[in-house]
Design a protein around this motif. Structure first.
Motif, PDB file in Angstrom:
ATOM      1  N   THR B 517      -1.416   8.344   8.473  1.00  0.00           N
ATOM      2  CA  THR B 517      -1.858   7.893   7.161  1.00  0.00           C
ATOM      3  C   THR B 517      -2.874   8.869   6.612  1.00  0.00           C
ATOM      4  O   THR B 517      -3.415   9.703   7.327  1.00  0.00           O
ATOM      5  CB  THR B 517      -2.443   6.476   7.236  1.00  0.00           C
ATOM      6  N   LYS B 518      -3.095   8.742   5.314  1.00  0.00           N
ATOM      7  CA  LYS B 518      -4.092   9.610   4.656  1.00  0.00           C
ATOM      8  C   LYS B 518      -5.079   8.730   3.909  1.00  0.00           C
ATOM      9  O   LYS B 518      -5.045   7.509   4.039  1.00  0.00           O
ATOM     10  CB  LYS B 518      -3.385  10.571   3.714  1.00  0.00           C
ATOM     11  N   GLY B 519      -5.934   9.344   3.127  1.00  0.00           N
ATOM     12  CA  GLY B 519      -6.883   8.597   2.318  1.00  0.00           C
ATOM     13  C   GLY B 519      -8.088   8.147   3.131  1.00  0.00           C
ATOM     14  O   GLY B 519      -8.303   8.581   4.254  1.00  0.00           O
ATOM     15  N   SER B 520      -8.874   7.250   2.522  1.00  0.00           N
ATOM     16  CA  SER B 520     -10.082   6.770   3.184  1.00  0.00           C
ATOM     17  C   SER B 520      -9.777   5.498   3.954  1.00  0.00           C
ATOM     18  O   SER B 520      -8.675   4.959   3.885  1.00  0.00           O
ATOM     19  CB  SER B 520     -11.173   6.502   2.153  1.00  0.00           C
ATOM     20  N   THR B 522     -11.218   2.733   3.343  1.00  0.00           N
ATOM     21  CA  THR B 522     -11.440   1.600   2.453  1.00  0.00           C
ATOM     22  C   THR B 522     -10.106   0.959   2.076  1.00  0.00           C
ATOM     23  O   THR B 522      -9.236   1.631   1.518  1.00  0.00           O
ATOM     24  CB  THR B 522     -12.171   2.063   1.177  1.00  0.00           C
ATOM     25  N   TYR B 523      -9.958  -0.293   2.404  1.00  0.00           N
ATOM     26  CA  TYR B 523      -8.775  -1.098   2.067  1.00  0.00           C
ATOM     27  C   TYR B 523      -7.511  -0.246   2.043  1.00  0.00           C
ATOM     28  O   TYR B 523      -6.888  -0.055   0.998  1.00  0.00           O
ATOM     29  CB  TYR B 523      -8.979  -1.829   0.737  1.00  0.00           C
ATOM     30  N   ASN B 524      -7.126   0.241   3.175  1.00  0.00           N
ATOM     31  CA  ASN B 524      -6.000   1.174   3.271  1.00  0.00           C
ATOM     32  C   ASN B 524      -4.823   0.526   4.013  1.00  0.00           C
ATOM     33  O   ASN B 524      -4.734   0.555   5.234  1.00  0.00           O
ATOM     34  CB  ASN B 524      -6.475   2.427   4.021  1.00  0.00           C
ATOM     35  N   GLY B 526      -1.748   1.276   4.432  1.00  0.00           N
ATOM     36  CA  GLY B 526      -0.909   2.145   5.252  1.00  0.00           C
ATOM     37  C   GLY B 526      -1.494   2.307   6.651  1.00  0.00           C
ATOM     38  O   GLY B 526      -0.778   2.276   7.662  1.00  0.00           O
TER      39      GLY B 526
END
Lengths: 244, 610
Positions: B517-520, B522-524, B526
């Motif tokens: 997965t990517k991103g932060s 915070t409420y992720n 994936g």
């Protein structure tokens, strides 16, 4: 296949922008399906709170083209072909990420309400006609759309003085329960601040459970508060008996 | 090293549906310091979707009812595979638990004498389901929630547990993360109650919400508990089939309890053809008798007429609908018709309000004016974590389980309404069992740091693999898992399909190891899915292996290559547990019912799966 143009708010803690997505439309699709499509096929990090997808849990509250509603009940075929569909989080509560807001304030308010307190030794013979109104209030799924749209909370941010329509409904459900013995009218008047409501009925309009929040919960509570605290004749009798 | 926050409790309850809330309330009442972890917001758990009612032999409508009949119905419904002691406790204690809900503020529909109203349901001999229209689960969870918040236990909302920590053989803590911002959290606990619900998200068409990712089953399995009866997966006969976005969403059995009629595309009322010989005498002889029974039920008067065939047990009705559709007699969207529109419209809206709205809002169908289209949907798993019937403790000391994630209570097929009563009966017993265990335990067991570090490292991995390149998209992997389970481990099973399914699951394990997965944090979603897949894989493998090993048809487990019920195989539960080489399967003897209860089952066990 027809495509929908979605404009979804993306970002964390209020800082963010609207991003555009093209999503293929299936028959009977709702906006939550479109968000899930983005999640599964375009960006797995897009945040949306949901559970049941059947309008029973009240998790997926958001604002679609400015109108507060449950995403799982927002049918895509209500929009014109090609119409831009703007989806953003509910505004009254602090933003977390994308379509998710922090609604924890509501849970703090709920804790302050004196719970159901049955009359001791009650035989529990209760007739259907005596609970119809209470059952209407208990349909509430705690989507907090009424809280979101209430101008006392939304525009004036008076969370310090008003519990909001959701908890007027809860208080009314307890006060009108035929077996309950607690008196919450002082709370209704003071901490819960029923007087803040000026009956614009915005809450009733957005309620996905069709609860007549203003007419059946708030106005009767206001009347009870008036009877308890402001009725001049009752006040007179109270003062006379107190004087004795 | 990434930080995490730490909390300490005597009893940690994981899962905040009916069973978890009831367990937390009970453990608190026993003087325990309790923490309650919910994966969603409080009050949104899957219990909220239960519709038809909670089964308890109150005898308010049919005074002949008592716990023994409820016990018999439950065992018969479960094809005698149930843990008899759980079924006994359940039938005996359900009435008190329902009355307790009333005293805590639940507002059940009433009889004309002012008592709790009860409705008919499949497999229950008498009208037994206490209900609030068709939103009984909402009433129950809200009641428990509004009680719970005044009981002094800590609530951790939107928090997922990823690992149970052990000190030697004893459970001593749990590690997880908050969904909101992805921060890690360690709970030190002397006892843990798992109440995490089911496994539906392993299937394509399911009535279950996103939360049902087999968390409790997976956590317990990893911690050394065994899972029993996993081959018994209930397909609810009536889910929505159209539009596609709502396919699988539940249509309550209450529709049939109130007189709903099933018909195929030719208008033929087929259900009578599918009644097993052994139960035919419990149902009406013809449509006229069914109609008299429905009219009497509506009027609230007693009748000698027998119930309509639509009220057969869920396994029979699901197979009947599946067969009608498969043989070309289905409705336009691949289901059959369920009709309640012949009744007074106002009454239908009153008794089935959320069904009315569900169809009106989501499918443009007015159920007071025409029939619904319905078909089977994966709904419930009877199997789960094996527990002691009285204390609800698994074979791992200090680890308890209640509700859908536990196994044994429902045997080979659950009766409608028995799940809500299961939650409150065994939720309470688990809370009590955990408290008693803690009182005897003494000092808190240790929380070894290496286990905490490993749990944290596991959660970091999906980010290290990232969201591109060779990393797999977790949603793609879930879709594959769903296809495998629905294609090869569905309503009707056979050796060949199951073996293919098991092979494909083994291959998919490699993909699960490589999800990224990517991103932060915070409420992720994936990122969350990356971990959820592991639990779903454990449950899926357990279901497939157990199904392959049970060479008979019994209850919800239908083998096309072994169509008969084999009394010899009914003496053993299938149990899976974690071994050095992977998943180990054993046949373990069922607990033997004592003679005083056996007398309730004078009729010989049939060899027909009915």
């Amino acid at each position: 296949m027809a495509e929908a143009n979605l404009k979804v708010f993306r970002g964390e803690k209020d800082s963010g922008t609207f991003e555009n997505y093209k999503v293929p439309i299936e028959e009977g699709m709702v906006v939550l399906d479109a968000i899930h499509y983005i999640q599964q096929n375009m960006d797995p990090t897009i945040a949306v709170r949901w559970n049941c997808k059947a309008a029973k849990c009240g998790s997926c509250s958001a604002e679609v083209n400015g109108k507060p509603q449950l995403l799982c009940k927002s049918r895509m075929d209500k929009f014109e072909p090609g119409e831009e569909i703007t989806v953003q989080p509910i505004k009254t509560f602090p933003h977390v990420k994308d379509l998710v807001a922090d609604v924890s304030w509501n849970y703090e308010v709920n804790k302050k309400i004196v719970p159901f307190t049955p009359q001791p030794g009650h035989n529990w013979v209760v007739y259907q006609e005596d609970i119809e109104r209470v059952q209407e209030f208990r349909k509430c799924i705690e989507c907090f759309l009424c809280q979101n749209v209430c101008h006392v909370l939304r525009d004036h941010n008076r969370k310090d003085g008003f519990y909001g329509p959701r908890f007027m409904v809860r208080l009314a459900g307890l006060e009108m329960h035929p077996v309950d013995s607690a008196n919450r009218l002082k709370m209704v008047k003071e901490d819960a601040g029923v007087g803040f409501c000026n009956i614009t009925k915005c809450c009733t309009e957005v309620c996905p459970e069709d609860i007549h929040i203003t007419d059946n919960a708030i106005i009767p509570l206001k009347e009870r508060v008036v009877d308890e605290f402001y009725d001049p004749i009752a006040k007179f009798f109270k003062s006379v008996f107190k004087a004795k | 090293m990434t930080n995490y926050e730490t909390h300490e409790h005597d009893v940690l309850v994981i899962g905040a549906g009916g069973a978890g809330l009831r367990a937390a309330i009970e453990a608190s009442a026993q003087g325990m310091n309790v923490g309650l972890v919910c994966k969603s917001l409080l009050g949104k758990a899957h219990t909220v979707m239960a519709e038809g009612g909670v089964a308890a032999a109150l005898g308010n409508v049919d005074p002949e009812d008592n716990w023994e009949v409820h016990f018999q119905d439950t065992m018969n419904g479960g094809k005698m595979m149930n843990n008899w002691r759980m079924a006994q406790l359940h039938a005996q204690e359900a009435p008190d638990r329902v009355r307790e809900l009333q005293e805590w503020g639940a507002v059940f529909d009433r009889t004309n004498k002012g008592q709790i109203l009860q409705r008919a349901f499949g497999g229950h001999k008498y009208k037994r389901l206490c209900h609030v229209g068709d939103r009984t689960g909402l009433e129950m969870i809200r009641t428990l929630q509004d009680q719970g918040i005044h009981r002094g236990f800590a609530v951790y909302m939107e928090c997922s547990i990823t690992k149970l920590i052990k000190d030697g053989d004893k459970v001593s803590g749990a590690f997880g993360y908050y969904r909101e911002d992805g921060r890690y959290v360690l709970f030190k606990a002397k006892a843990i109650v798992l109440a995490t619900g089911g496994v539906g998200k392993a299937f394509t068409v399911t009535s279950n919400s996103w939360e049902y990712t087999a968390d409790g089953q997976g956590l317990a399995y990893d911690a050394g508990a065994d899972l029993i009866d996993m081959e018994f997966v209930q397909f609810h006969p009536t889910g929505m089939v159209w539009p596609p976005g709502v396919r699988g969403i539940l249509v309550t059995e209450g529709v049939r309890g109130e007189g709903g009629i099933l018909r195929n595309k030719d208008g033929y009322r087929f259900m009578r053809d599918y009644l097993p010989e052994s139960t035919k005498d419990q149902f009406s002889a013809n449509d006229a008798e069914s109609e008299r029974w429905v009219n009497a039920a509506i009027a609230g008067v007693k009748t000698k007429d027998k119930r309509p065939p639509e009220l057969s047990t869920r396994d029979n009705v699901a197979r009947a609908i599946y067969t009608e559709v498969k043989e070309g007699r289905g409705s336009p969207h691949g289901g059959v018709f369920l009709d309640i529109s012949y009744q007074d419209a106002a009454r239908v809206r009153k008794k089935l309000p959320s069904m009315y709205h569900q169809f009106k809002d989501l499918a443009d169908v007015d159920i007071t004016a025409g029939p619904m289209e319905v078909g089977p949907t994966m709904h419930y798993i009877m199997g789960g974590i094996r527990v002691d019937a009285d204390s609800q403790m698994s074979r791992v000391p200090g680890l308890f389980a209640a509700g859908e994630c536990s196994g044994g209570m429902h045997g080979a097929n659950r009766l409608g309404g028995n799940s809500l009563s299961d939650l409150i009966v065994f939720g309470r017993l688990a809370g009590l069992g955990a408290a008693e265990y803690v009182k005897k335990l003494g000092a808190a067991p240790a929380v070894p740091q290496d286990q905490v570090d490993a749990a944290l490292a596991e959660m970091e991995e999906p980010f290290q693999r990232g969201g591109s390149g060779s990393a797999k998209n977790p949603y793609d992997v879930q879709k594959k898992l769903n296809q495998i389970m629905s294609t090869y481990v569905g309503i009707f099973r056979n050796k060949e399909d199951l073996e293919i399914g098991i092979q494909k699951l083994q291959e998919l394990k490699e993909d699960i190891k490589n999800v990224g997965t990517k991103g932060s944090k915070t409420y992720n979603p994936g990122w969350h899915m990356c971990r959820d897949l592991k639990n779903m894989m454990i449950a899926s493998e357990a279901i497939a292996l157990s199904a392959l090993s049970r060479e008979e048809s019994r209850g919800a487990h239908s083998r096309t290559d072994f169509e008969q019920l084999n009394p010899e195989l009914g003496k053993f539960n299938t149990a899976v547990s974690k071994d050095a080489d992977g998943m180990k399967l054993e046949k373990t003897p069922c607990p033997v019912m004592p003679e005083d209860l056996k007398r309730l089952f004078a009729k010989k066990e049939t060899t027909h799966n009915g």
